[in-house]
Design a protein around this motif. Structure first.
Motif, PDB file in Angstrom:
ATOM      1  N   SER A 140      -6.898  77.186  65.294  1.00  0.00           N
ATOM      2  CA  SER A 140      -6.661  78.577  65.708  1.00  0.00           C
ATOM      3  C   SER A 140      -7.476  78.960  66.939  1.00  0.00           C
ATOM      4  O   SER A 140      -6.987  79.663  67.829  1.00  0.00           O
ATOM      5  N   LEU A 141      -8.726  78.498  67.011  1.00  0.00           N
ATOM      6  CA  LEU A 141      -9.555  78.814  68.168  1.00  0.00           C
ATOM      7  C   LEU A 141      -8.936  78.274  69.452  1.00  0.00           C
ATOM      8  O   LEU A 141      -8.980  78.926  70.505  1.00  0.00           O
ATOM      9  N   CYS A 142      -8.380  77.082  69.374  1.00  0.00           N
ATOM     10  CA  CYS A 142      -7.771  76.453  70.540  1.00  0.00           C
ATOM     11  C   CYS A 142      -6.415  77.077  70.871  1.00  0.00           C
ATOM     12  O   CYS A 142      -6.094  77.328  72.043  1.00  0.00           O
ATOM     13  N   LEU A 143      -5.607  77.320  69.849  1.00  0.00           N
ATOM     14  CA  LEU A 143      -4.300  77.937  70.064  1.00  0.00           C
ATOM     15  C   LEU A 143      -4.434  79.270  70.790  1.00  0.00           C
ATOM     16  O   LEU A 143      -3.639  79.597  71.682  1.00  0.00           O
ATOM     17  N   ARG A 144      -5.458  80.037  70.427  1.00  0.00           N
ATOM     18  CA  ARG A 144      -5.658  81.369  71.004  1.00  0.00           C
ATOM     19  C   ARG A 144      -5.790  81.311  72.526  1.00  0.00           C
ATOM     20  O   ARG A 144      -5.267  82.165  73.248  1.00  0.00           O
ATOM     21  N   VAL A 145      -6.480  80.300  73.026  1.00  0.00           N
ATOM     22  CA  VAL A 145      -6.698  80.201  74.472  1.00  0.00           C
ATOM     23  C   VAL A 145      -5.367  80.083  75.212  1.00  0.00           C
ATOM     24  O   VAL A 145      -5.112  80.793  76.190  1.00  0.00           O
ATOM     25  N   GLY A 146      -4.505  79.200  74.748  1.00  0.00           N
ATOM     26  CA  GLY A 146      -3.217  79.007  75.400  1.00  0.00           C
ATOM     27  C   GLY A 146      -2.304  80.209  75.265  1.00  0.00           C
ATOM     28  O   GLY A 146      -1.615  80.596  76.216  1.00  0.00           O
ATOM     29  N   VAL A 147      -2.283  80.806  74.070  1.00  0.00           N
ATOM     30  CA  VAL A 147      -1.414  81.960  73.835  1.00  0.00           C
ATOM     31  C   VAL A 147      -1.849  83.148  74.684  1.00  0.00           C
ATOM     32  O   VAL A 147      -1.015  83.852  75.265  1.00  0.00           O
ATOM     33  N   GLN A 148      -3.148  83.396  74.782  1.00  0.00           N
ATOM     34  CA  GLN A 148      -3.629  84.498  75.617  1.00  0.00           C
ATOM     35  C   GLN A 148      -3.239  84.303  77.083  1.00  0.00           C
ATOM     36  O   GLN A 148      -2.813  85.239  77.761  1.00  0.00           O
ATOM     37  N   LYS A 149      -3.384  83.072  77.568  1.00  0.00           N
ATOM     38  CA  LYS A 149      -2.999  82.784  78.955  1.00  0.00           C
ATOM     39  C   LYS A 149      -1.508  82.991  79.164  1.00  0.00           C
ATOM     40  O   LYS A 149      -1.080  83.600  80.165  1.00  0.00           O
ATOM     41  N   ALA A 150      -0.694  82.486  78.239  1.00  0.00           N
ATOM     42  CA  ALA A 150       0.758  82.623  78.356  1.00  0.00           C
ATOM     43  C   ALA A 150       1.174  84.091  78.351  1.00  0.00           C
ATOM     44  O   ALA A 150       2.049  84.507  79.129  1.00  0.00           O
ATOM     45  N   ARG A 151       0.550  84.888  77.502  1.00  0.00           N
ATOM     46  CA  ARG A 151       0.911  86.301  77.394  1.00  0.00           C
ATOM     47  C   ARG A 151       0.468  87.092  78.630  1.00  0.00           C
ATOM     48  O   ARG A 151       1.132  88.049  79.031  1.00  0.00           O
ATOM     49  N   LYS A 152      -0.635  86.696  79.224  1.00  0.00           N
ATOM     50  CA  LYS A 152      -1.063  87.362  80.467  1.00  0.00           C
ATOM     51  C   LYS A 152      -0.042  87.140  81.581  1.00  0.00           C
ATOM     52  O   LYS A 152       0.322  88.062  82.307  1.00  0.00           O
ATOM     53  N   ILE A 153       0.405  85.891  81.711  1.00  0.00           N
ATOM     54  CA  ILE A 153       1.402  85.582  82.737  1.00  0.00           C
ATOM     55  C   ILE A 153       2.721  86.288  82.443  1.00  0.00           C
ATOM     56  O   ILE A 153       3.327  86.918  83.321  1.00  0.00           O
ATOM     57  N   ALA A 154       3.168  86.184  81.191  1.00  0.00           N
ATOM     58  CA  ALA A 154       4.453  86.782  80.807  1.00  0.00           C
ATOM     59  C   ALA A 154       4.427  88.297  80.963  1.00  0.00           C
ATOM     60  O   ALA A 154       5.405  88.907  81.404  1.00  0.00           O
ATOM     61  N   GLY A 155       3.296  88.933  80.611  1.00  0.00           N
ATOM     62  CA  GLY A 155       3.186  90.379  80.732  1.00  0.00           C
ATOM     63  C   GLY A 155       3.153  90.833  82.181  1.00  0.00           C
ATOM     64  O   GLY A 155       3.860  91.768  82.574  1.00  0.00           O
ATOM     65  N   ARG A 156       2.351  90.157  82.980  1.00  0.00           N
ATOM     66  CA  ARG A 156       2.195  90.549  84.384  1.00  0.00           C
ATOM     67  C   ARG A 156       3.469  90.366  85.191  1.00  0.00           C
ATOM     68  O   ARG A 156       3.790  91.172  86.081  1.00  0.00           O
ATOM     69  N   PHE A 157       4.240  89.313  84.880  1.00  0.00           N
ATOM     70  CA  PHE A 157       5.431  89.019  85.671  1.00  0.00           C
ATOM     71  C   PHE A 157       6.733  89.291  84.918  1.00  0.00           C
ATOM     72  O   PHE A 157       7.799  88.826  85.330  1.00  0.00           O
ATOM     73  N   ASN A 158       6.627  90.036  83.822  1.00  0.00           N
ATOM     74  CA  ASN A 158       7.793  90.498  83.073  1.00  0.00           C
ATOM     75  C   ASN A 158       8.700  89.336  82.655  1.00  0.00           C
ATOM     76  O   ASN A 158       9.916  89.342  82.844  1.00  0.00           O
ATOM     77  N   LEU A 159       8.069  88.310  82.050  1.00  0.00           N
ATOM     78  CA  LEU A 159       8.801  87.121  81.634  1.00  0.00           C
ATOM     79  C   LEU A 159       8.931  87.062  80.113  1.00  0.00           C
ATOM     80  O   LEU A 159       7.988  87.404  79.403  1.00  0.00           O
ATOM     81  N   PRO A 160      10.073  86.613  79.602  1.00  0.00           N
ATOM     82  CA  PRO A 160      10.175  86.384  78.157  1.00  0.00           C
ATOM     83  C   PRO A 160       9.247  85.243  77.758  1.00  0.00           C
ATOM     84  O   PRO A 160       8.906  84.385  78.578  1.00  0.00           O
ATOM     85  N   ILE A 161       8.837  85.226  76.504  1.00  0.00           N
ATOM     86  CA  ILE A 161       7.899  84.218  76.028  1.00  0.00           C
ATOM     87  C   ILE A 161       8.475  83.531  74.790  1.00  0.00           C
ATOM     88  O   ILE A 161       9.053  84.187  73.919  1.00  0.00           O
ATOM     89  N   VAL A 162       8.339  82.212  74.744  1.00  0.00           N
ATOM     90  CA  VAL A 162       8.859  81.425  73.623  1.00  0.00           C
ATOM     91  C   VAL A 162       7.683  80.809  72.882  1.00  0.00           C
ATOM     92  O   VAL A 162       6.913  80.028  73.459  1.00  0.00           O
ATOM     93  N   GLY A 163       7.525  81.168  71.607  1.00  0.00           N
ATOM     94  CA  GLY A 163       6.503  80.567  70.769  1.00  0.00           C
ATOM     95  C   GLY A 163       7.006  79.232  70.237  1.00  0.00           C
ATOM     96  O   GLY A 163       8.060  79.164  69.601  1.00  0.00           O
ATOM     97  N   VAL A 164       6.253  78.162  70.502  1.00  0.00           N
ATOM     98  CA  VAL A 164       6.723  76.811  70.196  1.00  0.00           C
ATOM     99  C   VAL A 164       5.947  76.192  69.036  1.00  0.00           C
ATOM    100  O   VAL A 164       4.724  76.339  68.947  1.00  0.00           O
TER     101      VAL A 164
END
Length: 468
Positions: free
Chosen positions: A161-185
């Motif tokens: 969970s500690l490691c997953l959080r790092v990637g998910v936070q980064k993905a959500r920052k990019i997706a939020g800032r550039f209005n992109l859909p996000i796919v949880g894999v």
């Protein structure tokens, strides 16, 4: 698509899952010119035609939707994949033609060597230090900016969970800032879909990771039947621990180190017991074998503080015998489980033709050779992805994101100003598929039975205290 996977594993229902034949509408204005309008898709089929390139196979729908200029919609998808489930920080950009536009992996080999395995907190800190650099490098190598992306895909589980959080936070920052859909894999599904990326539709997919083993019959995208799973320790964990106890170089992880040393040893010198011989299912257990190995090492007075490079000839020979004997039995357990799983899978899907081995241990040549003998008995073909796609990577995450995005399975862009402490959907334990009736482990049932009486006694004692 009839296939079978052996990987980690709740079914994938968090996303906007749409049943086959349903209509879905996306109102997001995507960055590609083709998507400057609202798209309406109906009855999109799940059958593919493969076109092979030098690196990997390209998948096209047999009846793709076409834009007014005659270009396939899917041809225009470009997805960034981010992977931080364990000890590698990875990112890649892949398009829906199957082209890898970039691939970047930052290894934690030094940490593995220092701690003799994955240390979750240290791994998290390592991910945090390099995640921005890895993602930016992936974009730069693809000669793209975030605004050029169609979506962002990120591993949300299973994993640490500690490691997953790092990637998910980064993905959500990019997706939020550039209005992109996000796919949880799903991490293990991503390993599984490497097979479809390489052009194999029908397979028994057998993915081995450091954290888990799983045997899954993959019938279609998102439709999996779990035939076997890990009830305690996985083969990768057993390799890592054995390598650590033998004083081997862990910078390449335990698998390659054990395989190399085992070539010098006598695989019949130590009679380790094969795990779970009495259980006629497809589940895996390596905790007992680990204990046998530890006791064998202790009885021979092997000091792990002395690296293998400094060991005497006699000491090195003893370590090699243990490595070879361990590897023989560890892989024999895989063979037995896979052979039974193939029998079960063929009863469900007689048209199955492939056993695909994915995950870190899939790079082991001894494993491949032994499993190749197993599949020949059933007239199947063994398929192993290239080494770069066997271990954790961003390509498998991006491709899985593309597969699900095509089916309308994604989440809308996150808020631009999402707080750092926002509650994220992380799934450290995330089953993949429905459990096959025959695959319910008697060993797991017995394990629970051994736990329950102690819990009962504690509850009874607590009630007696309250009455007093």
């Amino acid at each position: 698509m009839a296939s079978m996977l052996t990987t980690i594993s709740s079914t994938i229902t968090r996303l906007n899952l749409l049943q086959k034949g349903s209509i879905f509408l996306t109102t997001r204005t995507l960055r590609k010119p083709l998507y400057q309008q609202i798209l309406l898709r109906k009855n999109r089929p799940n059958f593919f035609v493969m076109s092979t390139s030098n690196y990997a196979s390209t998948l096209f729908s047999t009846s793709p939707n076409f834009s007014k200029n005659g270009t396939s919609e899917d041809d225009q998808l470009v997805v960034l994949g981010i992977e931080t489930s364990c000890d590698d920080t990875a990112a890649a950009v892949v398009n829906s033609n199957g082209e890898i536009l970039s691939q970047v992996v930052s290894s934690q080999a030094d940490l593995l060597a220092q701690y003799g395995g994955v240390a979750p907190k240290m791994a998290e800190e390592a991910h945090s230090r390099v995640i921005d650099q890895v993602v930016q490098e992936a974009l730069d190598k693809a000669n793209l900016r975030e605004v050029d992306l169609s979506a962002v895909a990120v591993t949300i589980g299973p994993g640490l969970s500690l490691c997953l959080r790092v990637g998910v936070q980064k993905a959500r920052k990019i997706a939020g800032r550039f209005n992109l859909p996000i796919v949880g894999v799903h991490h293990m599904e991503a390993h599984a879909l490497v097979a479809s990326y390489l052009g194999y539709k029908d397979q028994l997919l057998n993915s081995f990771l450091r954290g888990h083993n799983l045997l899954i019959l993959a019938r279609d995208l998102g439709q999996y039947v779990q035939l076997g799973t890990t009830i305690d320790d996985a083969i990768g964990e057993a390799y890592d621990k054995t390598a650590k106890w033998l004083g081997l170089d862990m910078r390449k992880s335990g698998g390659p180190a054990i395989e190399e040393l085992a070539r010098e040893g006598d695989a019949e010198s130590i009679k380790f017991s094969t795990p779970m011989k009495q259980h006629k299912d497809c589940n895996f257990s390596y905790a007992g074998l680990k204990t046998q190995v530890r006791l064998a090492i202790e009885s021979r007075n092997i000091n792990a503080e002395i690296p293998i490079s400094s060991a005497s000839c006699q000491d090195r020979s003893a370590r090699a015998d243990i490595a070879a004997s361990f590897q023989r039995v560890a892989v024999l357990h895989l063979e037995e489980r896979c052979e039974r799983a193939i029998d079960w899978a063929l009863k469900i899907e007689p048209s199955m033709k492939h056993l695909v081995v994915s995950g870190g241990v899939a790079s082991n040549q001894y494993v491949r050779a032994r499993l190749n003998q197993v599949v020949k008995k059933s007239n199947l073909q063994l398929v192993c992805p290239p080494p770069g796609l066997c271990t954790d990577n961003g390509v498998m995450v991006a491709w899985t994101g593309i597969e699900h995005f095509r089916m309308g399975r994604y989440d809308p862009p996150p808020p631009v100003d999402e707080p750092e402490d926002a509650l994220l959907d992380l799934r450290p334990r995330w089953p993949l598929g429905e459990e096959h009736a025959e695959g319910r482990s008697e060993a797991r049932s017995l394990r629970r039975a051994r736990i329950h009486p102690s819990l009962t006694s504690i509850i009874q004692a607590s009630l007696q205290q309250q009455q007093l």
